[in-house]
Write a protein that holds these residues in place. Structure first.
Motif, mmCIF file in Angstrom:
data_model
loop_
_atom_site.group_PDB
_atom_site.id
_atom_site.type_symbol
_atom_site.label_atom_id
_atom_site.label_comp_id
_atom_site.label_asym_id
_atom_site.label_seq_id
_atom_site.Cartn_x
_atom_site.Cartn_y
_atom_site.Cartn_z
ATOM 1 N N ARG A 136 -85.253 -12.665 -61.000
ATOM 2 C CA ARG A 136 -84.128 -13.396 -60.062
ATOM 3 C C ARG A 136 -83.159 -13.615 -60.227
ATOM 4 O O ARG A 136 -82.995 -14.526 -61.015
ATOM 5 C CB ARG A 136 -85.077 -14.680 -58.978
ATOM 6 C CG ARG A 136 -84.024 -15.883 -58.619
ATOM 7 C CD ARG A 136 -84.326 -16.947 -58.238
ATOM 8 N NE ARG A 136 -83.157 -17.184 -57.308
ATOM 9 C CZ ARG A 136 -82.030 -17.976 -57.721
ATOM 10 N NH1 ARG A 136 -81.451 -17.795 -59.589
ATOM 11 N NH2 ARG A 136 -80.843 -17.918 -57.125
ATOM 12 N N GLU A 152 -76.911 -14.645 -57.083
ATOM 13 C CA GLU A 152 -76.484 -13.711 -56.206
ATOM 14 C C GLU A 152 -74.707 -14.229 -55.673
ATOM 15 O O GLU A 152 -74.893 -14.987 -55.106
ATOM 16 C CB GLU A 152 -77.197 -13.384 -54.734
ATOM 17 C CG GLU A 152 -76.436 -11.796 -54.341
ATOM 18 C CD GLU A 152 -76.143 -10.509 -55.555
ATOM 19 O OE1 GLU A 152 -74.853 -10.857 -56.136
ATOM 20 O OE2 GLU A 152 -77.489 -10.028 -55.234
ATOM 21 N N GLU A 190 -87.052 -14.007 -53.751
ATOM 22 C CA GLU A 190 -86.656 -12.971 -54.514
ATOM 23 C C GLU A 190 -87.921 -11.572 -53.820
ATOM 24 O O GLU A 190 -87.941 -10.465 -53.591
ATOM 25 C CB GLU A 190 -87.328 -12.649 -55.611
ATOM 26 C CG GLU A 190 -86.868 -12.145 -56.457
ATOM 27 C CD GLU A 190 -85.926 -11.823 -56.684
ATOM 28 O OE1 GLU A 190 -85.488 -9.754 -58.100
ATOM 29 O OE2 GLU A 190 -84.910 -12.513 -55.846
ATOM 30 N N HIS A 200 -81.720 -11.866 -51.261
ATOM 31 C CA HIS A 200 -81.242 -12.399 -52.699
ATOM 32 C C HIS A 200 -81.171 -13.723 -52.362
ATOM 33 O O HIS A 200 -80.702 -14.091 -50.816
ATOM 34 C CB HIS A 200 -79.764 -11.647 -53.055
ATOM 35 C CG HIS A 200 -81.089 -10.516 -53.887
ATOM 36 N ND1 HIS A 200 -79.566 -10.126 -54.913
ATOM 37 C CD2 HIS A 200 -82.041 -9.639 -54.068
ATOM 38 C CE1 HIS A 200 -80.217 -8.992 -55.575
ATOM 39 N NE2 HIS A 200 -80.892 -8.763 -54.858
ATOM 40 N N TYR A 209 -78.874 -10.141 -48.255
ATOM 41 C CA TYR A 209 -78.771 -9.083 -49.081
ATOM 42 C C TYR A 209 -77.952 -8.804 -50.372
ATOM 43 O O TYR A 209 -76.587 -9.018 -49.311
ATOM 44 C CB TYR A 209 -79.525 -7.787 -47.963
ATOM 45 C CG TYR A 209 -80.402 -8.013 -47.549
ATOM 46 C CD1 TYR A 209 -81.819 -7.654 -47.927
ATOM 47 C CD2 TYR A 209 -80.363 -8.627 -46.638
ATOM 48 C CE1 TYR A 209 -82.857 -7.507 -47.604
ATOM 49 C CE2 TYR A 209 -81.624 -8.759 -45.226
ATOM 50 C CZ TYR A 209 -82.523 -8.415 -46.652
ATOM 51 O OH TYR A 209 -84.550 -8.056 -45.701
ATOM 52 N N PRO A 210 -78.183 -8.052 -51.547
ATOM 53 C CA PRO A 210 -76.600 -7.745 -52.506
ATOM 54 C C PRO A 210 -75.967 -6.752 -51.880
ATOM 55 O O PRO A 210 -76.604 -5.847 -51.060
ATOM 56 C CB PRO A 210 -77.027 -7.697 -53.431
ATOM 57 C CG PRO A 210 -78.199 -6.811 -53.134
ATOM 58 C CD PRO A 210 -78.652 -7.392 -51.730
#
Length: 174
Positions: free
Chosen positions: A10, A13, A113, A118, A150-151
């Motif tokens: 983790r 982000e 996570e 994120h 979300y990344p």
């Protein structure tokens, strides 16, 4: 996933994709915060969801650390519900609100996570500004913002994420 592996993987982000977090995942994340341990089980933690355009515009008035996350949880505590300890010479006005809220937020970060969502933990704001802008009740104390999403394609852990002191730095037997 093994918990220790999850904890090591983790990271905070800073590059979020605009797609929304599914309600089912958000519900599990919030549940992790709800069941987190608190002093004397008083459960003072309170969560405010920030996801509408209007709410996110307000958020941008109180912090520049929003990273365009599609969703935030404003983690607070109710000052009327916290456990207090009088007489501690180091903390004469101690109450458990910050710790209880932080434990809840940490539980939510790890559940996020686990769900593939994120997070970023943000404290770069003035608490009174948050209270004023979001018109929170006077007994509610803001502790942190937890950005979720979300990344995007730029997502990667900060290189500092992997820098860890050796165990001896942290642990001493008394």
């Amino acid at each position: 996933m093994d918990f220790l592996e999850l904890a090591k993987n983790r990271y905070s982000e800073r590059f979020f994709d605009p797609r929304p977090v599914e309600q089912e995942k958000l519900d599990r994340i919030l549940e992790a915060g709800r069941v987190a341990p608190t002093a004397c089980n008083y459960q003072p933690q309170r969560f405010y969801i920030i996801r509408s355009k209007e709410a996110k515009d307000k958020l941008k008035r109180v912090t520049r650390f929003h990273y365009n996350a599609p969703l935030f949880i404003l983690v607070c505590y109710d000052e009327d519900v916290v456990w207090c300890a009088a007489g501690d010479r180091h903390f004469p006005m101690y109450n458990s609100g910050d710790q209880d809220s932080t434990i809840a937020a940490t539980s939510m970060m790890f559940e996020a996570e686990e769900q593939g969502v994120h997070t970023i933990w943000v404290r770069g704001f003035d608490a009174q500004s948050v209270i004023d802008v979001f018109e929170l009740p006077e007994n509610i104390a803001p502790v942190m913002l937890l950005g979720l999403g979300y990344p995007n394609e730029k997502a990667a852990p900060n290189p500092w994420h992997f820098k860890r002191e050796p165990m001896e730095h942290f642990v001493q037997e008394l």
